[in-house]
Design a protein around this motif. Sequence first.
Motif, PDB file in Angstrom:
ATOM      1  N   LEU A  88      -7.770  -7.129 -18.172  1.00 42.05           N
ATOM      2  CA  LEU A  88      -7.389  -7.955 -19.315  1.00 42.05           C
ATOM      3  C   LEU A  88      -7.606  -7.186 -20.607  1.00 42.05           C
ATOM      4  N   LEU A  89      -6.770  -7.496 -21.598  1.00 44.20           N
ATOM      5  CA  LEU A  89      -7.053  -7.006 -22.940  1.00 44.20           C
ATOM      6  C   LEU A  89      -8.269  -7.753 -23.472  1.00 44.20           C
ATOM      7  N   PRO A  90      -9.095  -7.127 -24.307  1.00 42.82           N
ATOM      8  CA  PRO A  90     -10.205  -7.858 -24.932  1.00 42.82           C
ATOM      9  C   PRO A  90      -9.689  -9.073 -25.699  1.00 42.82           C
ATOM     10  N   GLY A  95       3.493   8.514 -15.924  1.00 42.16           N
ATOM     11  CA  GLY A  95       3.218   7.585 -14.837  1.00 42.16           C
ATOM     12  C   GLY A  95       1.781   7.108 -14.771  1.00 42.16           C
ATOM     13  N   LYS A  96       0.912   7.698 -15.590  1.00 43.50           N
ATOM     14  CA  LYS A  96      -0.498   7.291 -15.633  1.00 43.50           C
ATOM     15  C   LYS A  96      -0.787   6.622 -16.978  1.00 43.50           C
ATOM     16  N   SER A  97      -1.846   5.800 -17.033  1.00 42.56           N
ATOM     17  CA  SER A  97      -2.141   5.060 -18.264  1.00 42.56           C
ATOM     18  C   SER A  97      -3.569   4.539 -18.238  1.00 42.56           C
ATOM     19  N   ILE A  98      -3.975   3.884 -19.335  1.00 46.19           N
ATOM     20  CA  ILE A  98      -5.290   3.248 -19.345  1.00 46.19           C
ATOM     21  C   ILE A  98      -5.344   2.118 -18.332  1.00 46.19           C
ATOM     22  N   VAL A 120     -13.378  -0.698 -19.166  1.00 44.39           N
ATOM     23  CA  VAL A 120     -12.955   0.648 -18.772  1.00 44.39           C
ATOM     24  C   VAL A 120     -11.761   1.020 -19.644  1.00 44.39           C
ATOM     25  N   THR A 121     -11.888   2.099 -20.372  1.00 43.42           N
ATOM     26  CA  THR A 121     -10.891   2.522 -21.372  1.00 43.42           C
ATOM     27  C   THR A 121     -10.411   1.335 -22.211  1.00 43.42           C
ATOM     28  N   GLY A 122     -11.369   0.538 -22.666  1.00 44.75           N
ATOM     29  CA  GLY A 122     -11.068  -0.554 -23.585  1.00 44.75           C
ATOM     30  C   GLY A 122     -10.569  -1.834 -22.958  1.00 44.75           C
TER      31      GLY A 122
END
Length: 284
Positions: free
Chosen positions: A234-236, A83-86, A224-226
């Motif tokens: 957003l994704l980079p 249930g948790k993630s980056i 934060v964590t990529g």
Amino acid sequence: MILQTSTSIQDLASRIDISEDTIHSILININSHYRKFSVRRTRKRPRWINAPDPKLKTIQKKILQRVLYKVKPHPDAHGFYPGKSILSNAKPHCKKNWVISFDVKDFFPSTTQDMVRKSLTYEKLGIDPNLISQLCCLDGALPQGAPTSPHLANLAFYECDLKLKDFALTHSLSYTRYADDMTFSGNELPDQIIESVRKTLLTLNYQLAEEKTKLMGRNTQQRVTGLHVNERVLLPRSLRRKIRAIRHDIKTIGLTRAISKSTLVKSESELQGFFALQSMIEKA
């Protein structure tokens, strides 16, 4: 080594569907059930991995799923728990003037077997914590490579999370942690934040990886964590381009050739992981 009673082993054997004899045989010489090797990293010191053999790894996976997941980590710990993630780790830090990230030095090796044992109780597990710590630790600490190490490190770090969260609340900051990566954010950061984090870690046997501390203002790319968090998660851009390119290649040259051509992934399971992450972020 703390000797285990037959009742302790019997309880665990019943819970994880592994024979008592198998558990006994591993406890006799647990070191022989690990393979040590190094992973070279660009411009970094090698990372040493202690990988459990198939027999021990099976036991550790079942301990994780059937025993350890009964104990929840601190609410602000977002790594390696269902249930948790980056994404959940990054979201609290959006639209902040300042973001600062810290790294715990040698997170797993610094988490000792005694710390693991103290973070567990029979009342929570229904299993003897001494037995769990023996089956999941190596040479008195958490091994890098065991499937149980990330969650056990989360549990051992619980007191530290409490103190860091209290500090954050006192100064109107957001705080999250993903594995050894701690992040604070707010419209203003207190002058003493680095020293406060350093001291908090030291009181609980941890050290700050000073060279990895990163301060990010609103006019820079706050990660934060990529993931970018300046306005929303957003994704980079570079990663979004690579995902877009491989989607195009799948349509034009097929899945197998698209994966072999890609510099992003090496397997279909990796590819599906990136697709799932992108979808999850777009829906957030």
